[in-house]
Scaffold this active site. Structure first.
Site, mmCIF file in Angstrom:
data_model
loop_
_atom_site.group_PDB
_atom_site.id
_atom_site.type_symbol
_atom_site.label_atom_id
_atom_site.label_comp_id
_atom_site.label_asym_id
_atom_site.label_seq_id
_atom_site.Cartn_x
_atom_site.Cartn_y
_atom_site.Cartn_z
ATOM 1 C CE1 TYR A 209 -8.245 86.254 8.528
ATOM 2 C CE2 TYR A 209 -7.114 87.277 10.168
ATOM 3 C CZ TYR A 209 -8.232 87.387 9.241
ATOM 4 O OH TYR A 209 -8.623 88.562 8.708
ATOM 5 C CD GLU B 263 -9.747 87.616 5.787
ATOM 6 O OE1 GLU B 263 -10.141 88.280 6.631
ATOM 7 O OE2 GLU B 263 -10.496 86.748 4.869
#
Ligand code: GDP
Ligand code: MN
Length: 379
Positions: free
Chosen positions: A101, A189
């Protein structure tokens, strides 16, 4: 403002982030043509403004163009969390060895931009934060210096990366930070940021939220907006220049000024009620704007009462009251209305509203108490 994955990936690609080849399709035939062009296995991905599409069946692997067409047909007929899928992204499928992530967000408390990363990628980062907070590593960017290279490398090492992988991770973090700042994003993101067996980084899912407050300096954002995906009430509010946020309660609030709107919501809660919305109609409160705001409030089926809390400063209360009355004549609401007007010419304003059969109050507490009470009456 939310944008779709296929739009975010185009922005991020310009910063050198390793998005995979792909294109967007609105029909199964278009999906097939894209898969044919790519000449390899593809993933077909629903383009809707919701997370967790994978688990909900909105992301499927297809080995052949025929399969891509069939899968796209299924996904394009689906609803994900109530939102119909109108487009799919057809992207090159990647053999994934590990999922990370990487995200850039604003830490409001620290008033700094924070870059976060985790070796527990692929799943929702909120779940990681809840269940395994130590698996998230962070670096806070200095507002003047930005994210420094050593910080990007520290992130890599904190993730347990070493050698070539740590070296190749750092530019990705720096590029995502730069994309965030230069595009006035509130979130950027990559999840998952995948590592292939060959040790290559691939941005498999990209997400960006853009800061609505920066709209005036981004005329190009208009083309990114998905009107079909917008809440009709929020769209109307934007067109009429109203600050509106829908909430879960049943007392509609019409207030001039953001601070007063917050205080009004608090006061409603103090008297045991729940506000249905935040709404700042701004200064002036002319009839046409009040009518637009009323229509928006009343389009929410939960609303059982409306509370006007207006401070007449430069705009006199009698003028505001006439605006409200004109709006009531146009909209003709069926729910009780309570008004508290203070400021210049308030008595005159209250008289005009009382003649229009509105309940009027002199203090904010009284108005809130009345609104809570009438909202509980059977209707
Ligand atoms: P989300 O569920 O809405 O976050 O959508 P994602 O694009 O992140 O996809 C969900 C999951 O599907 C990812 O975490 C991956 O595990 C998997 N996935 C997506 N694209 C690929 C791909 O090209 N190859 C492989 N192996 N998995 C993929
Ligand atoms: Mn994802």
């Amino acid at each position: 403002m939310k944008i779709h994955e296929y739009q975010a990936r185009e922005i991020l690609a310009r910063y050198g982030l390793p998005v995979v080849a792909g294109d967007v399709a609105a029909t199964p035939q278009e999906a097939r043509a894209i898969a044919e062009r790519m000449g390899r296995a593809v993933v077909v991905k629903a383009q809707v403004h919701v997370g967790g599409r994978g688990k909900a069946g909105g992301i499927r692997l297809a080995h052949t163009p025929e399969e891509a067409e069939a899968v796209a047909g299924e996904i394009l007929g689906m609803e994900l969390k109530g939102i119909p899928v109108r487009r799919v992204l057809v992207a090159e499928a990647v053999e994934v060895a590990r999922e990370f992530y990487l995200g850039v967000v604003m830490d409001r408390a620290a008033r700094r931009i924070v870059v976060m990363a985790s070796a527990e990628g692929g799943v929702e980062i909120e779940a990681v934060a809840r269940e395994k907070p130590e698996a998230i590593v962070r670096q806070t960017a200095d507002p003047f210096l930005g994210l420094r290279e050593y910080q990007a490398r520290t992130l890599a090492f904190d993730l347990g990366l070493s050698g070539a992988q740590a070296l190749s991770f750092a530019p990705i973090a720096l590029a995502l930070y730069r994309a965030y700042v230069e595009n006035d994003a509130t979130l950027a993101e990559i999840n998952p940021l995948a590592l292939t067996r060959e040790g290559q980084w691939r941005a498999l899912d990209t997400k960006m939220l853009l800061d609505d407050s920066a709209l005036p300096r981004h005329p190009e954002w208009e083309a990114l907006r998905d009107r079909e995906a917008e809440e009709p009430a929020e769209l109307q509010a934007r067109l009429h220049d109203l600050n509106y946020v829908k909430l879960e309660g049943n007392i509609g609030c019409m207030v001039n000024g953001a601070g007063l709107a917050m205080a009004t919501m608090d006061t409603i809660q103090l008297y045991g009620g729940e506000p249905a919305n935040f709404l700042d109609i701004g200064g002036g409160a002319r009839a046409e704007k009040v009518a637009a705001a009323l229509r928006i409030l009343l389009s929410d089926p939960n609303v059982r009462a409306v509370l006007f809390n207006i401070f007449g400063g430069i705009t006199r209360c009698d003028e505001v009251a006439r605006g409200i009355v004109a709006a009531l004549e146009e909209v003709r609401p069926q729910v009780p209305m309570v008004a508290r007007l203070v400021g210049t010419n308030e008595e005159e304003g209250r008289r005009i509203l009382a003649e229009a059969h509105m309940l009027t109050a002199e203090s904010m507490a009284e108005a809130a108490r009345m609104a809570v009470e009438v909202s509980r009456r059977p209707q």
